[in-house]
Design a protein around this motif. Sequence first.
Motif, PDB file in Angstrom:
ATOM      1  N   ASN A  67      67.974 -63.148 -73.107  1.00  0.00           N
ATOM      2  CA  ASN A  67      69.243 -62.446 -73.234  1.00  0.00           C
ATOM      3  C   ASN A  67      69.802 -62.111 -71.850  1.00  0.00           C
ATOM      4  O   ASN A  67      70.660 -61.263 -71.729  1.00  0.00           O
ATOM      5  CB  ASN A  67      69.112 -61.209 -74.110  1.00  0.00           C
ATOM      6  CG  ASN A  67      68.343 -60.091 -73.439  1.00  0.00           C
ATOM      7  OD1 ASN A  67      67.835 -60.237 -72.334  1.00  0.00           O
ATOM      8  ND2 ASN A  67      68.259 -58.971 -74.116  1.00  0.00           N
ATOM      9  N   PHE A  68      69.317 -62.798 -70.832  1.00  0.00           N
ATOM     10  CA  PHE A  68      69.853 -62.685 -69.481  1.00  0.00           C
ATOM     11  C   PHE A  68      69.630 -61.282 -68.922  1.00  0.00           C
ATOM     12  O   PHE A  68      70.193 -60.925 -67.908  1.00  0.00           O
ATOM     13  CB  PHE A  68      71.348 -63.038 -69.535  1.00  0.00           C
ATOM     14  CG  PHE A  68      71.931 -63.578 -68.255  1.00  0.00           C
ATOM     15  CD1 PHE A  68      71.353 -64.622 -67.576  1.00  0.00           C
ATOM     16  CD2 PHE A  68      73.096 -63.040 -67.755  1.00  0.00           C
ATOM     17  CE1 PHE A  68      71.917 -65.136 -66.425  1.00  0.00           C
ATOM     18  CE2 PHE A  68      73.672 -63.542 -66.596  1.00  0.00           C
ATOM     19  CZ  PHE A  68      73.079 -64.588 -65.936  1.00  0.00           C
ATOM     20  N   GLY A  69      68.810 -60.469 -69.615  1.00  0.00           N
ATOM     21  CA  GLY A  69      68.569 -59.099 -69.175  1.00  0.00           C
ATOM     22  C   GLY A  69      69.826 -58.249 -69.185  1.00  0.00           C
ATOM     23  O   GLY A  69      70.038 -57.467 -68.279  1.00  0.00           O
ATOM     24  N   VAL A  70      70.684 -58.420 -70.190  1.00  0.00           N
ATOM     25  CA  VAL A  70      71.962 -57.713 -70.209  1.00  0.00           C
ATOM     26  C   VAL A  70      71.873 -56.369 -70.916  1.00  0.00           C
ATOM     27  O   VAL A  70      71.066 -56.174 -71.816  1.00  0.00           O
ATOM     28  CB  VAL A  70      73.094 -58.533 -70.852  1.00  0.00           C
ATOM     29  CG1 VAL A  70      73.365 -59.794 -70.084  1.00  0.00           C
ATOM     30  CG2 VAL A  70      72.828 -58.819 -72.299  1.00  0.00           C
ATOM     31  N   GLU A  71      72.748 -55.499 -70.458  1.00  0.00           N
ATOM     32  CA  GLU A  71      72.995 -54.229 -71.144  1.00  0.00           C
ATOM     33  C   GLU A  71      74.434 -54.283 -71.622  1.00  0.00           C
ATOM     34  O   GLU A  71      75.353 -54.525 -70.829  1.00  0.00           O
ATOM     35  CB  GLU A  71      72.829 -53.047 -70.184  1.00  0.00           C
ATOM     36  CG  GLU A  71      73.240 -51.733 -70.802  1.00  0.00           C
ATOM     37  CD  GLU A  71      73.440 -50.627 -69.774  1.00  0.00           C
ATOM     38  OE1 GLU A  71      73.822 -49.531 -70.198  1.00  0.00           O
ATOM     39  OE2 GLU A  71      73.235 -50.873 -68.565  1.00  0.00           O
ATOM     40  N   VAL A  72      74.643 -54.107 -72.919  1.00  0.00           N
ATOM     41  CA  VAL A  72      75.994 -54.098 -73.470  1.00  0.00           C
ATOM     42  C   VAL A  72      76.377 -52.652 -73.724  1.00  0.00           C
ATOM     43  O   VAL A  72      75.621 -51.889 -74.333  1.00  0.00           O
ATOM     44  CB  VAL A  72      76.086 -54.919 -74.770  1.00  0.00           C
ATOM     45  CG1 VAL A  72      77.483 -54.822 -75.371  1.00  0.00           C
ATOM     46  CG2 VAL A  72      75.710 -56.381 -74.511  1.00  0.00           C
ATOM     47  N   ARG A  73      77.569 -52.298 -73.233  1.00  0.00           N
ATOM     48  CA  ARG A  73      78.062 -50.930 -73.412  1.00  0.00           C
ATOM     49  C   ARG A  73      79.583 -50.950 -73.440  1.00  0.00           C
ATOM     50  O   ARG A  73      80.205 -51.918 -72.989  1.00  0.00           O
ATOM     51  CB  ARG A  73      77.560 -50.026 -72.306  1.00  0.00           C
ATOM     52  CG  ARG A  73      78.001 -50.407 -70.913  1.00  0.00           C
ATOM     53  CD  ARG A  73      77.647 -49.332 -69.892  1.00  0.00           C
ATOM     54  NE  ARG A  73      77.848 -49.738 -68.527  1.00  0.00           N
ATOM     55  CZ  ARG A  73      79.031 -49.834 -67.914  1.00  0.00           C
ATOM     56  NH1 ARG A  73      80.135 -49.566 -68.574  1.00  0.00           N
ATOM     57  NH2 ARG A  73      79.120 -50.205 -66.648  1.00  0.00           N
TER      58      ARG A  73
ATOM     59  N   VAL B  39      78.991 -59.827 -66.866  1.00  0.00           N
ATOM     60  CA  VAL B  39      78.849 -61.250 -67.182  1.00  0.00           C
ATOM     61  C   VAL B  39      79.476 -61.631 -68.519  1.00  0.00           C
ATOM     62  O   VAL B  39      79.485 -62.803 -68.884  1.00  0.00           O
ATOM     63  CB  VAL B  39      77.370 -61.689 -67.135  1.00  0.00           C
ATOM     64  CG1 VAL B  39      76.807 -61.533 -65.723  1.00  0.00           C
ATOM     65  CG2 VAL B  39      76.528 -60.931 -68.148  1.00  0.00           C
ATOM     66  N   GLY B  40      80.002 -60.641 -69.234  1.00  0.00           N
ATOM     67  CA  GLY B  40      80.653 -60.942 -70.503  1.00  0.00           C
ATOM     68  C   GLY B  40      81.490 -59.779 -70.975  1.00  0.00           C
ATOM     69  O   GLY B  40      81.193 -58.625 -70.653  1.00  0.00           O
ATOM     70  N   ILE B  41      82.564 -60.104 -71.708  1.00  0.00           N
ATOM     71  CA  ILE B  41      83.425 -59.077 -72.292  1.00  0.00           C
ATOM     72  C   ILE B  41      83.737 -59.431 -73.737  1.00  0.00           C
ATOM     73  O   ILE B  41      83.691 -60.605 -74.136  1.00  0.00           O
ATOM     74  CB  ILE B  41      84.754 -58.906 -71.515  1.00  0.00           C
ATOM     75  CG1 ILE B  41      85.524 -60.226 -71.436  1.00  0.00           C
ATOM     76  CG2 ILE B  41      84.490 -58.323 -70.130  1.00  0.00           C
ATOM     77  CD1 ILE B  41      86.921 -60.121 -70.838  1.00  0.00           C
TER      78      ILE B  41
ATOM     79  N   ALA C 213      77.770 -68.936 -65.889  1.00  0.00           N
ATOM     80  CA  ALA C 213      76.327 -68.799 -65.636  1.00  0.00           C
ATOM     81  C   ALA C 213      75.606 -68.080 -66.770  1.00  0.00           C
ATOM     82  O   ALA C 213      74.400 -68.242 -66.939  1.00  0.00           O
ATOM     83  CB  ALA C 213      76.099 -68.043 -64.323  1.00  0.00           C
ATOM     84  N   ALA C 214      76.334 -67.306 -67.557  1.00  0.00           N
ATOM     85  CA  ALA C 214      75.713 -66.534 -68.641  1.00  0.00           C
ATOM     86  C   ALA C 214      75.672 -67.301 -69.956  1.00  0.00           C
ATOM     87  O   ALA C 214      74.973 -66.883 -70.883  1.00  0.00           O
ATOM     88  CB  ALA C 214      76.478 -65.221 -68.836  1.00  0.00           C
ATOM     89  N   ARG C 215      76.358 -68.416 -70.040  1.00  0.00           N
ATOM     90  CA  ARG C 215      76.447 -69.148 -71.307  1.00  0.00           C
ATOM     91  C   ARG C 215      75.104 -69.759 -71.680  1.00  0.00           C
ATOM     92  O   ARG C 215      74.371 -70.259 -70.844  1.00  0.00           O
ATOM     93  CB  ARG C 215      77.526 -70.223 -71.218  1.00  0.00           C
ATOM     94  CG  ARG C 215      78.874 -69.556 -71.114  1.00  0.00           C
ATOM     95  CD  ARG C 215      80.034 -70.499 -71.149  1.00  0.00           C
ATOM     96  NE  ARG C 215      81.210 -69.681 -70.813  1.00  0.00           N
ATOM     97  CZ  ARG C 215      82.182 -70.064 -70.039  1.00  0.00           C
ATOM     98  NH1 ARG C 215      82.174 -71.275 -69.519  1.00  0.00           N
ATOM     99  NH2 ARG C 215      83.187 -69.254 -69.788  1.00  0.00           N
TER     100      ARG C 215
END
Length: 151
Positions: free
Chosen positions: A3-9, A65-67, A93-95
């Motif tokens: 999951n690319f080490g993402v934090e979604v907020r 890296v994403g919206i 790069a996140a795809r």
Amino acid sequence: MSNFGVEVRPLASADREAWEPLWQAYLDFYEQVLPTEVTDLTWARFADPTEPMGGLGAWAGEALVGICHYILHPSTWSARPSCYLEDLFTTPAARGRGVGRALIDATATAARRAGAEKLYWQTHADNATARALYDRVACHEGFLVYERPLR
């Protein structure tokens, strides 16, 4: 897939500088040009608690890296609202690394919290990259979208 080490907020007012290049890249992808006033209004709506619109960001460390943007609305088919995922964009790069899925999952969580019955979205028929993900996380119901400009 990672999951690319993402934090979604939820997007915060301090995130505009990071958000705007992704927003512009999304518009470029769909070959759209919006007046600055519309972008300003869209950004303002995310922070307005009276608006049914929300914005989420996926962060990998300090990098956005994403919206994702969504709208809650009433439905004639249910007593509960529906949630329309209007915009979803990840950096190249996140795809393929779980960022889009994380944004969709976070939107579903926000919609559930708001009492929504369903989450739905659309994409262009030839957007194979996005459709590969969408076919794994949702059901295509076979509907076609028609649009009639009112200007």
